[in-house]
Design a protein around this motif. Structure first.
Motif, short mmCIF file in Angstrom:
data_model
loop_
_atom_site.label_atom_id
_atom_site.label_comp_id
_atom_site.label_asym_id
_atom_site.label_seq_id
_atom_site.Cartn_x
_atom_site.Cartn_y
_atom_site.Cartn_z
N THR A 54 4.02 7.07 1.71
CA THR A 54 4.33 5.65 1.53
C THR A 54 3.33 4.78 2.27
OG1 THR A 54 6.68 6.16 1.28
CG2 THR A 54 6.13 3.89 1.81
N GLY A 57 0.20 4.52 0.36
CA GLY A 57 0.35 3.58 -0.75
C GLY A 57 0.25 2.14 -0.28
N THR A 60 -3.40 1.39 0.52
CA THR A 60 -4.15 1.22 -0.73
C THR A 60 -3.84 -0.14 -1.35
OG1 THR A 60 -4.09 3.59 -1.12
CG2 THR A 60 -4.61 2.20 -3.01
#
Length: 80
Positions: A54, A57, A60
Motif C-alpha cells: 500500500t 502505491g 507511486t
C-alpha cells in the motif's frame, strides 16, 4: 449539469486540484503507518506486507501527481 461537470474536471487538472490530490494521497499514508505499527506489534507478516505494498502505491501516486504538477507548471511558463 454539464457545466458543473466540466468545472469539476477542470479543477482536477488544475494546480489546486493536483495539490489537493497530493494532500489526500499523503493523508492515506497515516493509515499505512498505523497498519505497520499494528502488524509489527502483532507479528502479522501478511498485514505488514500489505502495508508495504500500500505504501508503494501511495508513493507511486504521489510521484505521478508531482509529475502532473510539474507539467502544469511547464504549461504556465509557455502560456505566460
Amino acid at each position: 449539469m454539464s457545466n458543473a461537470m466540466s468545472k469539476a474536471k477542470g479543477f482536477k487538472k488544475s494546480k489546486a486540484g493536483t495539490y489537493l490530490s497530493i494532500g489526500t494521497t499523503a493523508f492515506g499514508a497515516l493509515s499505512v503507518v498505523k497498519q505497520v505499527k499494528t502488524a509489527r506489534s502483532e507479528g502479522d507478516s501478511l498485514r505488514l506486507v500489505d502495508a508495504v505494498v500500500t505504501a508503494a502505491g501511495i508513493a507511486t501516486g504521489i510521484a505521478l501527481l508531482l509529475r502532473e504538477l510539474k507539467r502544469l507548471g511547464d504549461d504556465d511558463v509557455l502560456l505566460g
